[in-house]
Enzyme design. Sequence first.
Site, mmCIF file in Angstrom:
data_model
loop_
_atom_site.group_PDB
_atom_site.id
_atom_site.type_symbol
_atom_site.label_atom_id
_atom_site.label_comp_id
_atom_site.label_asym_id
_atom_site.label_seq_id
_atom_site.Cartn_x
_atom_site.Cartn_y
_atom_site.Cartn_z
ATOM 1 N N GLU A 18 23.884 -9.464 -0.653
ATOM 2 C CA GLU A 18 24.961 -9.193 0.297
ATOM 3 C C GLU A 18 24.427 -8.798 1.684
ATOM 4 O OE1 GLU A 18 24.625 -8.049 -2.749
ATOM 5 O OE2 GLU A 18 26.537 -7.918 -3.812
ATOM 6 N N LYS A 117 1.540 -7.475 5.361
ATOM 7 C CA LYS A 117 1.802 -7.151 3.963
ATOM 8 C C LYS A 117 1.826 -5.642 3.720
ATOM 9 C CE LYS A 117 -0.661 -8.928 0.318
ATOM 10 N NZ LYS A 117 0.166 -9.668 -0.628
ATOM 11 N N ILE A 437 -0.487 -31.522 6.585
ATOM 12 C CA ILE A 437 -0.727 -30.555 5.500
ATOM 13 C C ILE A 437 0.131 -30.839 4.265
ATOM 14 C CG2 ILE A 437 -0.843 -28.075 4.974
ATOM 15 C CD1 ILE A 437 -2.882 -29.122 7.050
ATOM 16 N N TRP A 567 2.420 -15.763 -6.443
ATOM 17 C CA TRP A 567 3.820 -15.799 -6.043
ATOM 18 C C TRP A 567 4.771 -15.823 -7.236
ATOM 19 C CZ3 TRP A 567 2.958 -19.536 -1.291
ATOM 20 C CH2 TRP A 567 2.564 -18.764 -0.200
ATOM 21 N N GLU A 611 -3.682 -13.216 -0.645
ATOM 22 C CA GLU A 611 -2.653 -12.231 -0.990
ATOM 23 C C GLU A 611 -2.948 -11.470 -2.278
ATOM 24 O OE1 GLU A 611 1.338 -13.152 -0.610
ATOM 25 O OE2 GLU A 611 1.061 -14.104 1.346
ATOM 26 N N HIS A 647 -5.957 -26.128 1.308
ATOM 27 C CA HIS A 647 -5.330 -25.651 2.532
ATOM 28 C C HIS A 647 -5.004 -24.173 2.392
ATOM 29 C CE1 HIS A 647 -2.607 -25.041 5.840
ATOM 30 N NE2 HIS A 647 -1.690 -24.646 4.997
ATOM 31 N N GLU A 671 -5.309 -22.416 9.239
ATOM 32 C CA GLU A 671 -4.532 -22.087 10.435
ATOM 33 C C GLU A 671 -5.473 -21.525 11.497
ATOM 34 O OE1 GLU A 671 -1.088 -19.538 9.893
ATOM 35 O OE2 GLU A 671 -1.640 -18.476 11.714
ATOM 36 N N HIS A 700 4.945 -23.170 13.578
ATOM 37 C CA HIS A 700 6.062 -22.207 13.584
ATOM 38 C C HIS A 700 6.870 -22.304 14.867
ATOM 39 C CE1 HIS A 700 3.030 -20.478 10.810
ATOM 40 N NE2 HIS A 700 4.103 -20.372 10.067
ATOM 41 N N CYS A 732 -0.121 -26.078 9.488
ATOM 42 C CA CYS A 732 0.518 -25.946 8.171
ATOM 43 C C CYS A 732 1.509 -27.098 7.996
ATOM 44 C CB CYS A 732 1.208 -24.574 8.067
ATOM 45 S SG CYS A 732 1.684 -24.137 6.375
HETATM 46 N N1 GLN Z 1 1.588 -28.477 1.273
HETATM 47 C C1 GLN Z 1 2.441 -27.412 1.703
HETATM 48 C C2 GLN Z 1 3.299 -27.882 2.860
HETATM 49 O O1 GLN Z 1 2.833 -28.706 3.614
HETATM 50 C C3 GLN Z 1 1.634 -26.228 2.142
HETATM 51 C C4 GLN Z 1 2.506 -25.082 2.550
HETATM 52 C C5 GLN Z 1 1.751 -23.803 2.795
HETATM 53 O O2 GLN Z 1 0.564 -23.794 2.954
HETATM 54 N N2 GLN Z 1 2.446 -22.695 2.843
HETATM 55 O O3 GLN Z 1 4.408 -27.410 3.029
HETATM 56 ZN ZN ZN Z 2 -0.076 -23.438 5.268
#
Ligand code: GLN
Ligand code: ZN
Length: 760
Positions: A18, A117, A437, A567, A611, A647, A671, A700, A732
Amino acid sequence: MTVTTHNLGYPRIGAKRELKFALEDYWKGQSSLDALEGHGADLRQRHWQDQSGLDLAPVGDFSFYDQVLDLSFTLGNLPQRVRGREGAALDNYFRVARGRSASDSDCSCVHAGEMTKWFDTNYHYIVPEFSAGTQFKLDSSRLLRQLAQARQLSVKAKPVLIGPVTYLWLGKAKDDSDKLALLQGLLPIYVQLLQELAAQGVEWVQIDEPILVTELDGAWQQALVTAYDALSKVKNVKLLLATYFGKLQDNLALACKLPVQGLHLDAINAREEVAQVMAQLPASSVLSLGVVNGRNIWKTDLNEVLAWLEPVHASLQSRLWIAPSCSLLHVPVDLDSEQKLDTDIKSWLAFARQKLDEVHTLAGALNQGRASVQAALDANHAAVQARRQSPRVHNPDVKAAVARIDASLGQRAGSYAERAAKQAALLQLPAYPTTTIGSFPQTAEIRQARSQFRSGQLDAASYKKLMQAEIAHCVQEQETLGLDVFVHGEAERNDMVEYFGEQLDGYAFSQFGWVQSYGSRCVKPPILFGDISRPRAMTVEWSTYAQSLTDKPMKGMLTGPVTILNWSFVRDDQPRSVSCYQLALAIRAEVQDLEQAGIRVIQIDEAALREGLPLRKSQWAEYLRWAVESFRITANGVADETQIHTHMCYSEFNDIIAQIAGMDADVITIETSRSDMELLDAFDDFNYPNDIGPGVYDIHSPNIPAQEQMVKLMRKAAERIPAQRLWVNPDCGLKTRGWKEVIPALANMVAAAKTLRGDA
Ligand code: GLN
Ligand code: ZN
């Protein structure tokens, strides 16, 4: 003799998210500030209701965005760039959180606070900003309002605060000044705040210093001493010093001697320390034990906990408090919302509400004897036993395969140099090869098709046709752009972990198991409940279809075992490493199937490898050992000619570069664009041996990167890494961008690569 029950914090997003929807409506200008405040008050009321069985409930843990940012505002530590702005205080708060508020036109944005984080969780907080000149000024209004509401509802209120030393530790001195020098100015503000709470008649305040479970040097330890000496001077209020997420270890003696009235210990992670803490804690102090896991979704084995807790209770008597191990922020709200979960699996789980029921049952057993809660204990025992013995959890073939793992599984036939030569001969790529990517824009049509397929409105054949059309379009665009190594675009994937989890045995999915990641953003981690196996190939059909449309190499696209693990909600009945090896074997089989089907380049994403790093550096090596080994098992079951990519979408490699090199992927894409290629220094210094694709533009941002800018970045890269080992690619995946941005951006990128080939 009675134990006190309490809770450190409750999820604030709401059982049906919510708060997320209320925030987003407000940000879009579709609802008023009053409406938003009203939603907040309703949620708080409901959440206190959920906690009404406790002797003390947290107050002040509710936040419209982030508890650390709340505290920055309480302490008057606003970044300069938002000071003096007009409008509601909450709007200013959202400016720091997101770079803009509902009332800002597009041009009055400020840059948002950095996010990072929260300890070793997947929650992200807004980093407090400091400088040598930072001054603090109390604004207790938010906390006092929440307290007043709690009082009105007769909540047995225990305000919660992040402690001063942890607050400084979490922040960043923008001018590289010494953060600890700010402590002297900060303590009077905390004193003042505690005095105000005392004046309100508050008996206990929970003050969180989770840094006590990390490695602290002498200066930070001393800061804790100084801080609590100062805070202990406040009269008429008692402090419960809360630690969580790990063991105290070399901070144990310190934690026991700080002048507070109670200490909370994470007895899930640090049960071994309870005896020592009991021995060292002053005889007047309360010891609060976190006996229900606040980080996972499993039922507690209540009888097992009671067996060790009863003697503790006998010794501490009414000085014993019990609670979940940490704030319940990190688990979903209510298992009762789940209508579709398999009933066996559901019977093994506990979300926030159910975890509080467990605390309640434990307290009943301690206070009135086990017989008084026998029915609850028996039901719990039956569920825990059923899970332990379930054939759905235990698959002997998988366990046997893990037991058979040996070093050869992680070993490729040839060295990097041998492989590189064979791959070059096969793939015939130019210098500075270009690639992406994995994902291409996830358009509204794609999302709609996926959701219609899920709900049964679209049959499998029509869905497949739509996805194939999307793949064909994506391949066509890459052809026109002139990229060198293609991808199929990942149109069929909702999420890089869920997509694989759904196809693996041993995974379950909730409908409402949302956990706040940051702000209004939530994730719904899949539940890894059993031994992992792969009933059938997961990606081969899409990848081979895509390859059939082009002569260029089509990169197969997989998520790596460590990322899937990090995750997910994971098992508590076996080490993480074992779950990771199981995932590795399943994905390895997929890698081999892709190779068999003629895919010559395969990327295995490990976006979340970092992570999983433990809180204490001393434990990093062990984690990295099995994480890297899991990656190698996944990747290395192929011929030398097959090119393995990985990656990672972050920018800190310094401290783990040896292990990254140890993964031995033929190509790593990372990155880098925002760090101006400086992070390649880590690779350079280490003499990183294999190919690298340092991202040349930030996906981004909607901005179209200029060709010259990317050429410049790559030339910087070439100063550090030999040109023949460099690739050209974005930072990415492109799934959050639109085609209108992606096409010109990639066109510029390809043009940049062509310019660079002139250098080579
Ligand atoms: N292969 C994924 C993409 O291109 C990699 C995403 C990621 O690294 N978070 O979306
Ligand atoms: Zn990525």
